[in-house]
Design a protein around this motif. Structure first.
Motif, PDB file in Angstrom:
ATOM      1  N   GLY A 286       0.802  -1.223   0.000  1.00 43.68           N
ATOM      2  CA  GLY A 286       0.000   0.000   0.000  1.00 43.68           C
ATOM      3  C   GLY A 286       0.832   1.268   0.000  1.00 43.68           C
ATOM      4  N   ILE A 287       2.062   1.184  -0.495  1.00 46.50           N
ATOM      5  CA  ILE A 287       2.971   2.327  -0.451  1.00 46.50           C
ATOM      6  C   ILE A 287       2.452   3.493  -1.293  1.00 46.50           C
ATOM      7  N   ILE A 288       1.851   3.191  -2.419  1.00 49.93           N
ATOM      8  CA  ILE A 288       1.340   4.271  -3.275  1.00 49.93           C
ATOM      9  C   ILE A 288       0.226   5.024  -2.567  1.00 49.93           C
ATOM     10  N   GLN A 289      -0.729   4.304  -1.999  1.00 48.19           N
ATOM     11  CA  GLN A 289      -1.834   4.962  -1.289  1.00 48.19           C
ATOM     12  C   GLN A 289      -1.340   5.682  -0.046  1.00 48.19           C
ATOM     13  N   LEU A 290      -0.412   5.080   0.689  1.00 47.46           N
ATOM     14  CA  LEU A 290       0.129   5.725   1.882  1.00 47.46           C
ATOM     15  C   LEU A 290       0.882   7.006   1.527  1.00 47.46           C
ATOM     16  N   SER A 291       1.609   6.982   0.408  1.00 45.65           N
ATOM     17  CA  SER A 291       2.313   8.189  -0.042  1.00 45.65           C
ATOM     18  C   SER A 291       1.318   9.294  -0.377  1.00 45.65           C
ATOM     19  N   ASN A 292       0.254   8.922  -1.066  1.00 41.08           N
ATOM     20  CA  ASN A 292      -0.788   9.888  -1.406  1.00 41.08           C
ATOM     21  C   ASN A 292      -1.437  10.439  -0.140  1.00 41.08           C
ATOM     22  N   ASP A 293      -1.745   9.567   0.820  1.00 37.84           N
ATOM     23  CA  ASP A 293      -2.356  10.006   2.072  1.00 37.84           C
ATOM     24  C   ASP A 293      -1.442  10.964   2.831  1.00 37.84           C
TER      25      ASP A 293
ATOM     26  N   LEU B 215       0.841  12.988   1.506  1.00 36.18           N
ATOM     27  CA  LEU B 215       0.836  14.275   0.815  1.00 36.18           C
ATOM     28  C   LEU B 215      -0.441  15.065   1.100  1.00 36.18           C
ATOM     29  N   VAL B 216      -1.568  14.370   1.135  1.00 38.14           N
ATOM     30  CA  VAL B 216      -2.839  15.035   1.449  1.00 38.14           C
ATOM     31  C   VAL B 216      -2.810  15.582   2.872  1.00 38.14           C
ATOM     32  N   ALA B 217      -2.321  14.794   3.819  1.00 40.61           N
ATOM     33  CA  ALA B 217      -2.238  15.238   5.210  1.00 40.61           C
ATOM     34  C   ALA B 217      -1.318  16.449   5.347  1.00 40.61           C
ATOM     35  N   MET B 218      -0.192  16.426   4.632  1.00 41.72           N
ATOM     36  CA  MET B 218       0.737  17.554   4.681  1.00 41.72           C
ATOM     37  C   MET B 218       0.097  18.801   4.088  1.00 41.72           C
ATOM     38  N   HIS B 219      -0.631  18.638   3.008  1.00 41.50           N
ATOM     39  CA  HIS B 219      -1.299  19.769   2.375  1.00 41.50           C
ATOM     40  C   HIS B 219      -2.378  20.343   3.300  1.00 41.50           C
ATOM     41  N   GLU B 220      -3.173  19.483   3.917  1.00 39.12           N
ATOM     42  CA  GLU B 220      -4.213  19.948   4.826  1.00 39.12           C
ATOM     43  C   GLU B 220      -3.618  20.666   6.032  1.00 39.12           C
ATOM     44  N   ALA B 221      -2.524  20.146   6.571  1.00 35.06           N
ATOM     45  CA  ALA B 221      -1.868  20.797   7.701  1.00 35.06           C
ATOM     46  C   ALA B 221      -1.311  22.153   7.287  1.00 35.06           C
TER      47      ALA B 221
ATOM     48  N   ASN C 285       1.923  17.878  13.019  1.00 34.92           N
ATOM     49  CA  ASN C 285       0.516  17.535  12.848  1.00 34.92           C
ATOM     50  C   ASN C 285       0.322  16.040  13.072  1.00 34.92           C
ATOM     51  N   ALA C 286      -0.678  15.682  13.871  1.00 34.85           N
ATOM     52  CA  ALA C 286      -0.908  14.277  14.235  1.00 34.85           C
ATOM     53  C   ALA C 286      -1.196  13.410  13.014  1.00 34.85           C
ATOM     54  N   SER C 287      -1.958  13.920  12.072  1.00 35.16           N
ATOM     55  CA  SER C 287      -2.281  13.155  10.865  1.00 35.16           C
ATOM     56  C   SER C 287      -1.040  12.916  10.014  1.00 35.16           C
ATOM     57  N   VAL C 288      -0.191  13.917   9.921  1.00 30.62           N
ATOM     58  CA  VAL C 288       1.052  13.783   9.154  1.00 30.62           C
ATOM     59  C   VAL C 288       1.962  12.751   9.818  1.00 30.62           C
ATOM     60  N   ILE C 289       2.092  12.829  11.124  1.00 34.61           N
ATOM     61  CA  ILE C 289       2.942  11.875  11.851  1.00 34.61           C
ATOM     62  C   ILE C 289       2.421  10.459  11.676  1.00 34.61           C
ATOM     63  N   ASP C 290       1.099  10.275  11.790  1.00 36.94           N
ATOM     64  CA  ASP C 290       0.502   8.950  11.643  1.00 36.94           C
ATOM     65  C   ASP C 290       0.735   8.387  10.246  1.00 36.94           C
ATOM     66  N   ASN C 291       0.477   9.196   9.222  1.00 35.17           N
ATOM     67  CA  ASN C 291       0.679   8.733   7.847  1.00 35.17           C
ATOM     68  C   ASN C 291       2.142   8.453   7.556  1.00 35.17           C
ATOM     69  N   PHE C 292       3.033   9.287   8.085  1.00 35.28           N
ATOM     70  CA  PHE C 292       4.462   9.081   7.879  1.00 35.28           C
ATOM     71  C   PHE C 292       4.921   7.779   8.531  1.00 35.28           C
ATOM     72  N   THR C 293       4.411   7.499   9.729  1.00 35.05           N
ATOM     73  CA  THR C 293       4.761   6.264  10.435  1.00 35.05           C
ATOM     74  C   THR C 293       4.286   5.039   9.661  1.00 35.05           C
ATOM     75  N   GLN C 294       3.060   5.097   9.156  1.00 33.27           N
ATOM     76  CA  GLN C 294       2.533   3.974   8.373  1.00 33.27           C
ATOM     77  C   GLN C 294       3.342   3.751   7.100  1.00 33.27           C
ATOM     78  N   LEU C 295       3.715   4.836   6.431  1.00 29.51           N
ATOM     79  CA  LEU C 295       4.515   4.724   5.214  1.00 29.51           C
ATOM     80  C   LEU C 295       5.897   4.143   5.529  1.00 29.51           C
ATOM     81  N   THR C 296       6.499   4.603   6.608  1.00 31.20           N
ATOM     82  CA  THR C 296       7.804   4.083   7.018  1.00 31.20           C
ATOM     83  C   THR C 296       7.734   2.592   7.315  1.00 31.20           C
ATOM     84  N   ASP C 297       6.686   2.172   8.029  1.00 35.56           N
ATOM     85  CA  ASP C 297       6.515   0.749   8.336  1.00 35.56           C
ATOM     86  C   ASP C 297       6.353  -0.079   7.062  1.00 35.56           C
TER      87      ASP C 297
END
Length: 89
Positions: A29-36, A38-44, A60-72
């Motif tokens: 799910g790397i493509i979707q996580l990357s998109n998520d 970017l969206v979180a960063m834009h919203e923040a 931003n909590a959403s950015v941190i969460d999405n970044f962590t998921q992408l890293t994993d």
């Protein structure tokens, strides 16, 4: 269809938008996580009231969460490839 461009950060300002559609295997799910992310960063960035939004975006909590998921997901991909990947921040 009306396209709205809400860009405040200079790095995101562009008139060159390219629509891309492709089919690729994405087991982790790397493509979707990357998109998520970017969206979180834009919203923040858009919700920040400061001129310099770097700190607001990075904390931003959403950015941190999405970044962590992408890293994993990237670490899991590296493990499947036989590489030990550890990201240090």
């Amino acid at each position: 269809m009306t396209e709205h461009k809400f860009v405040s950060h200079p790095a995101l300002q562009t008139d060159n938008y390219v629509r891309v559609t492709t089919l690729v295997p994405d087991k982790y799910g790397i493509i979707q996580l990357s998109n998520d992310l970017l969206v979180a960063m834009h919203e923040a960035d858009m919700s920040s009231l400061k001129d310099d939004t770097t700190e607001d975006v990075s904390l931003n909590a959403s950015v941190i969460d999405n970044f962590t998921q992408l890293t994993d997901a990237m670490e899991d991909l590296a493990k499947d490839m036989g590489i030990e990947a550890k990201f240090k921040f």
